[in-house]
Scaffold this motif. Structure first.
Motif, PDB file in Angstrom:
ATOM      1  N   PRO A 147       0.802  -1.229   0.000  1.00 19.08           N
ATOM      2  CA  PRO A 147       0.000   0.000   0.000  1.00 19.08           C
ATOM      3  C   PRO A 147       0.833   1.277   0.000  1.00 19.08           C
ATOM      4  O   PRO A 147       0.500   2.252  -0.683  1.00 19.08           O
ATOM      5  CB  PRO A 147      -0.838  -0.131   1.278  1.00 19.08           C
ATOM      6  CG  PRO A 147      -0.927  -1.601   1.525  1.00 19.08           C
ATOM      7  CD  PRO A 147       0.383  -2.167   1.062  1.00 19.08           C
ATOM      8  N   ALA A 148       1.931   1.291   0.764  1.00 16.64           N
ATOM      9  CA  ALA A 148       2.765   2.492   0.828  1.00 16.64           C
ATOM     10  C   ALA A 148       3.414   2.770  -0.519  1.00 16.64           C
ATOM     11  O   ALA A 148       3.440   3.921  -0.992  1.00 16.64           O
ATOM     12  CB  ALA A 148       3.823   2.331   1.914  1.00 16.64           C
ATOM     13  N   GLN A 208       2.317   1.736  -3.396  1.00 18.02           N
ATOM     14  CA  GLN A 208       1.239   2.101  -4.312  1.00 18.02           C
ATOM     15  C   GLN A 208       0.925   3.590  -4.212  1.00 18.02           C
ATOM     16  O   GLN A 208       0.767   4.281  -5.219  1.00 18.02           O
ATOM     17  CB  GLN A 208      -0.023   1.301  -4.002  1.00 18.02           C
ATOM     18  CG  GLN A 208      -0.008  -0.128  -4.500  1.00 18.02           C
ATOM     19  CD  GLN A 208      -1.328  -0.804  -4.228  1.00 18.02           C
ATOM     20  OE1 GLN A 208      -2.008  -0.520  -3.246  1.00 18.02           O
ATOM     21  NE2 GLN A 208      -1.714  -1.703  -5.088  1.00 18.02           N
ATOM     22  N   HIS A 209       0.811   4.076  -2.982  1.00 23.36           N
ATOM     23  CA  HIS A 209       0.485   5.490  -2.781  1.00 23.36           C
ATOM     24  C   HIS A 209       1.575   6.382  -3.358  1.00 23.36           C
ATOM     25  O   HIS A 209       1.283   7.383  -4.034  1.00 23.36           O
ATOM     26  CB  HIS A 209       0.304   5.778  -1.292  1.00 23.36           C
ATOM     27  CG  HIS A 209       0.017   7.223  -0.994  1.00 23.36           C
ATOM     28  ND1 HIS A 209      -1.221   7.791  -1.204  1.00 23.36           N
ATOM     29  CD2 HIS A 209       0.829   8.227  -0.527  1.00 23.36           C
ATOM     30  CE1 HIS A 209      -1.176   9.076  -0.883  1.00 23.36           C
ATOM     31  NE2 HIS A 209       0.052   9.365  -0.467  1.00 23.36           N
ATOM     32  N   ALA A 210       2.844   6.018  -3.108  1.00 20.21           N
ATOM     33  CA  ALA A 210       3.956   6.811  -3.631  1.00 20.21           C
ATOM     34  C   ALA A 210       3.970   6.793  -5.158  1.00 20.21           C
ATOM     35  O   ALA A 210       4.225   7.812  -5.806  1.00 20.21           O
ATOM     36  CB  ALA A 210       5.277   6.284  -3.068  1.00 20.21           C
ATOM     37  N   ALA A 219       1.338   6.293  -7.194  1.00 23.38           N
ATOM     38  CA  ALA A 219       0.208   7.066  -7.697  1.00 23.38           C
ATOM     39  C   ALA A 219       0.459   8.563  -7.570  1.00 23.38           C
ATOM     40  O   ALA A 219       0.101   9.351  -8.453  1.00 23.38           O
ATOM     41  CB  ALA A 219      -1.069   6.682  -6.954  1.00 23.38           C
ATOM     42  N   GLN A 220       1.079   8.954  -6.469  1.00 23.29           N
ATOM     43  CA  GLN A 220       1.356  10.384  -6.257  1.00 23.29           C
ATOM     44  C   GLN A 220       2.322  10.913  -7.313  1.00 23.29           C
ATOM     45  O   GLN A 220       2.088  11.959  -7.923  1.00 23.29           O
ATOM     46  CB  GLN A 220       1.914  10.589  -4.847  1.00 23.29           C
ATOM     47  CG  GLN A 220       2.132  12.049  -4.462  1.00 23.29           C
ATOM     48  CD  GLN A 220       3.499  12.560  -4.872  1.00 23.29           C
ATOM     49  OE1 GLN A 220       4.493  11.847  -4.769  1.00 23.29           O
ATOM     50  NE2 GLN A 220       3.555  13.802  -5.347  1.00 23.29           N
ATOM     51  N   ALA A 247      -2.441   0.791  -8.409  1.00 28.08           N
ATOM     52  CA  ALA A 247      -1.812   1.819  -7.583  1.00 28.08           C
ATOM     53  C   ALA A 247      -2.731   3.013  -7.354  1.00 28.08           C
ATOM     54  O   ALA A 247      -2.566   3.744  -6.373  1.00 28.08           O
ATOM     55  CB  ALA A 247      -0.508   2.280  -8.231  1.00 28.08           C
ATOM     56  N   THR A 248      -3.708   3.218  -8.239  1.00 26.31           N
ATOM     57  CA  THR A 248      -4.583   4.387  -8.131  1.00 26.31           C
ATOM     58  C   THR A 248      -5.893   4.109  -7.402  1.00 26.31           C
ATOM     59  O   THR A 248      -6.712   5.020  -7.251  1.00 26.31           O
ATOM     60  CB  THR A 248      -4.915   4.932  -9.531  1.00 26.31           C
ATOM     61  OG1 THR A 248      -5.713   3.968 -10.235  1.00 26.31           O
ATOM     62  CG2 THR A 248      -3.657   5.213 -10.333  1.00 26.31           C
ATOM     63  N   ASP A 265      -6.842   3.754  -4.381  1.00 22.59           N
ATOM     64  CA  ASP A 265      -7.173   4.497  -3.163  1.00 22.59           C
ATOM     65  C   ASP A 265      -7.491   5.961  -3.430  1.00 22.59           C
ATOM     66  O   ASP A 265      -7.828   6.701  -2.499  1.00 22.59           O
ATOM     67  CB  ASP A 265      -6.010   4.406  -2.164  1.00 22.59           C
ATOM     68  CG  ASP A 265      -5.896   3.021  -1.538  1.00 22.59           C
ATOM     69  OD1 ASP A 265      -6.913   2.296  -1.531  1.00 22.59           O
ATOM     70  OD2 ASP A 265      -4.806   2.669  -1.069  1.00 22.59           O
ATOM     71  N   ASP A 266      -7.377   6.400  -4.674  1.00 21.93           N
ATOM     72  CA  ASP A 266      -7.687   7.784  -5.021  1.00 21.93           C
ATOM     73  C   ASP A 266      -9.199   7.983  -4.953  1.00 21.93           C
ATOM     74  O   ASP A 266      -9.944   7.409  -5.750  1.00 21.93           O
ATOM     75  CB  ASP A 266      -7.170   8.080  -6.437  1.00 21.93           C
ATOM     76  CG  ASP A 266      -7.291   9.545  -6.825  1.00 21.93           C
ATOM     77  OD1 ASP A 266      -8.190  10.229  -6.301  1.00 21.93           O
ATOM     78  OD2 ASP A 266      -6.491   9.994  -7.669  1.00 21.93           O
TER      79      ASP A 266
END
Length: 701
Positions: free
Chosen positions: A4-5, A7-9, A11-12, A211-212, A214-215
């Motif tokens: 998850p971490a 993935q967030h990085a 996507a950002q 990866a996106t 959680d947006d």
């Protein structure tokens, strides 16, 4: 499943970078390499921008830098618009500097043969020197209209105000992202992001989408696929998207002959690349559409109709102010297996009482005089509250374009009812479509697209794919075909009952022939080199005595030699003649190079491929899924007990389907297996395989 971490990085940096750099930026704003600079400025991107051109001091009036290394910081996202060799070096520079994402427009990689594949290997190797992740090569870029990220040279994004919304588009074809945006403009359909994945040398389409997830601004996905490369990543994304409750529409093009070329059975031809794709998408819980425009029109309805495991037939009502347009819609729905139901007599009475009288018909035709706000409102209210419909389609006439305040406004006000409402305007009416879409009423430009999406929505099932799913490995490995006797022995362990048979040496047939079963019998060539015996003259039916067996064997040896002199027949299989039962079926298994193990059911016999009447699923399957497959094959409808005839043993056939599908777990070295035909007897009488074929990975020395 990705971390998850990370993935967030990812996507950002992909969609919301705080700094970007364009390598190969041009001073000419009209060139592909000059467009991103102009697009970023016009879209209002507020992050830090850097433009790399070692041959100029400025580009389009802005400072140009000689290299990434000369910048005051490492950009989070770099768009590389250079030749292939330069791109490789720039990726290495990105790795050294700590860049998070590099999107590569450059071509000249795997699509150009062996030399291109070597360049792509070097591209990946350079990226591996650091932690930079790659989008592309041959990527037309990444767009986020919510924050002005316009890392693309696609001319379609030169128009201002890319429409914003909840759809995330991921496409293996670069030009498609611009085409979809242009088709959505002015129709109330908007985007949360678009990515051209290109050659997927590193990040695949599936991993980018996952990866996106959680947006919160992304509510649905639209995928344009040219192939199923990296299917395991798509499967991981599918499972996560199902858990997140975000629907996925997919449009896939291309049919490949590769799958058929790798097969020795009918199964490969029956499955085929496109049927395998269908099975994969169904397991993923994706909604496949067949019209290009449907790809951006589908998400709105998919968000209203959740995936359901129920197999019931949806009740679709059609209400209209134009009878001819409604007839077109009914026709398109029927072609896709959707059932249109008319209002009941009781409902017609209630509609009349509400001032929205319609004649008794399959459609609720309000007529031209019914194109009034109050009449349309009352008709929809009574129909949506009736409990008689699962979806209502409103076909709007000419008022949609000239007087939207009449029917269109009334339809727009009914979009939040628990019974979904969709609309199709017979004339071209983009303003009406924009109003409807923004009000929560999915609006379609063509009746074909409307019916396409309605069918896709109601046939969508919950995702069944997961971490346990096995994907193909080594499908091109050296393989060996088992003869029929050895194939039957292996499949016996999967619960497949074959007809009684014995193998006899041709050289020994002059002596006594004692069979453990009665005549008549079938005599077959027994050779691993002859998977399709009938076409080589390798099968003789209805043999009634020992002399007949000898004569059949001699004929088989002669005919096979004429068919292929390299094949020698020194043994025959003598098999008891069995009752053909109520129907003959084919059950096959195949390790697809794209999606892994699949199981196929079809009508049986030598003409199985001709009719192409089959059901395909990812393997293994449950008994319930096997029964669904039997229901899908039209040629096996006789097993239901057609017009008073006895029903067939569908339960026994389902058990065979399940057993063969479990080759995926029980015999992972099996590349292909088939029983064809399998005779299906009456209910309770069981099923019997009359022929069997297995191809497995050759044992390594």
């Amino acid at each position: 499943m990705q971390n998850p971490a990370s993935q967030h990085a990812l996507a950002q940096a992909l969609l919301s970078p705080r700094s970007v750099a364009i390598v190969g930026a041009s001073d000419n704003a009209a060139k592909t390499t000059g467009r991103p600079q102009r697009f970023l400025a016009h879209a209002g991107y507020t992050g830090r921008t850097y433009f790399i051109n070692p041959r100029r001091d400025s580009v389009q009036g802005v400072k140009a830098w000689p290299s990434l290394s000369a910048l005051p910081e490492a950009p989070e996202h770099v768009y590389i618009m250079t030749g292939a060799e330069t791109a490789i070096e720039v990726v290495g520079e990105c790795a050294r500097l700590g860049v998070r994402i590099a999107t590569v427009l450059s071509s000249g990689f795997a699509e150009e043969g062996e030399a291109g594949r070597e360049r792509e290997d070097r591209l990946r190797a350079k990226a591996a020197e650091g932690e930079v992740r790659l989008v592309g090569p041959s990527s037309l870029g990444v767009i986020n209209p919510r924050n002005g990220v316009m890392l693309t040279g696609n001319a379609a994004f030169g128009e201002p105000d890319t429409p914003q919304g909840g759809i995330f588009v991921a496409s293996q074809s670069g030009s498609v992202i611009g085409a979809l945006v242009s088709r959505a403009r002015g129709r109330g359909i908007g985007f949360a992001g678009l990515v051209s994945t290109g050659g997927e040398a590193d990040l695949s389409l599936g991993s980018i989408c996952e990866a996106t997830l959680d947006d919160p601004g992304i509510t649905s996905y639209a995928l344009f696929l040219e192939s199923l490369r990296h299917a395991e990543d798509l499967a991981s994304f599918a499972a996560a998207a199902h858990k997140a409750g975000k629907p996925v529409a997919v449009y896939k093009l291309g049919r490949s002959q590769e799958a058929a070329a790798l097969t020795v059975s009918h199964t490969g031809a029956l499955a085929g690349e496109d049927s395998e794709s269908e099975a994969f998408f169904a397991a993923c819980g994706f909604s496949r559409v067949s019209h290009f425009e449907s790809l951006v029109e589908a998400p709105a309805l998919l968000r209203r109709i959740p995936a359901s495991a129920e197999r019931g037939t949806p009740r679709i009502g059609v209400v209209t102010t134009t009878g001819g347009g409604a007839a077109v819609m009914v026709d398109q729905l029927a072609l896709r297996g959707m059932t249109v139901v008319g209002p009941s007599s009781e409902l017609l009475d209630r509609m009349a009482e509400a001032g929205a009288a319609v004649p008794h018909s399959l459609i609720a035709d309000l007529g031209l005089a019914g194109a009034k706000h109050d009449i349309v409102t009352n008709a929809l209210r009574v129909m949506q509250d009736s409990g008689e419909f699962d979806l209502i389609v409103f076909v709007i006439g000419s008022s949609a374009r000239l007087n939207p305040e009449l029917a269109v406004h009334a339809i727009a006000e009914r979009g939040d009812h628990k019974v979904p409402l969709v609309a199709f305007a017979l004339p071209e009416a983009p303003e009406a479509a924009e109003l409807l879409n923004q009000s929560g009423v999915p609006a379609f430009r063509t009746p074909e697209s409307c019916a396409d999406v309605v069918a896709a929505a109601f046939t969508r099932r919950p995702a069944t794919i997961g971490e346990h799913t096995r994907f193909a490995q080594g499908t091109r490995a050296e393989a060996m075909v088992l003869d029929e006797q050895a194939s039957a022995a292996l499949l016996d362990g999967q619960g497949v009952v074959t007809a009684p048979a014995v193998a006899l040496a041709v050289a020994d047939l002059d002596g006594p022939i004692d069979l453990p079963f009665e005549y008549p019998v079938v005599v077959k060539a027994l050779s691993a080199e002859l998977p399709h015996k009938s076409e080589a003259g390798g099968v003789v039916l209805g043999v009634r005595d020992a002399e007949g067996v000898r004569a059949a064997a001699r004929a088989i040896v002669t005919d096979v030699a004429a068919y292929d002199p390299k094949i020698g027949v020194d043994r025959v299989l003598v098999q008891r003649m069995m009752d053909p039962g109520l129907a003959e079926a084919l059950v096959g298994y195949r390790l697809s190079p794209d999606v892994g193990p699949i199981v196929v059911l079809s009508t049986g016999g030598v003409l199985a491929e001709l009719f192409a009447d089959s059901a395909v699923r990812l393997a293994p399957v449950t008994h319930e899924t096997a029964l669904d497959m039997i229901h899908e094959v039209k040629g096996l409808s006789v097993l239901k007990g057609y017009r008073g005839a006895p029903a067939g043993d569908v339960q026994a056939l389902a058990r065979v389907i399940v057993g063969i599908s479990h080759l995926a777990t029980d015999h992972p070295d099996v590349l292909e297996a088939e029983v064809n035909p399998i005779a299906v007897g009456r209910a309770g009488a069981g099923v019997t395989a009359l022929d069997a074929l297995v191809r497995r990975r050759a044992a390594t020395p």
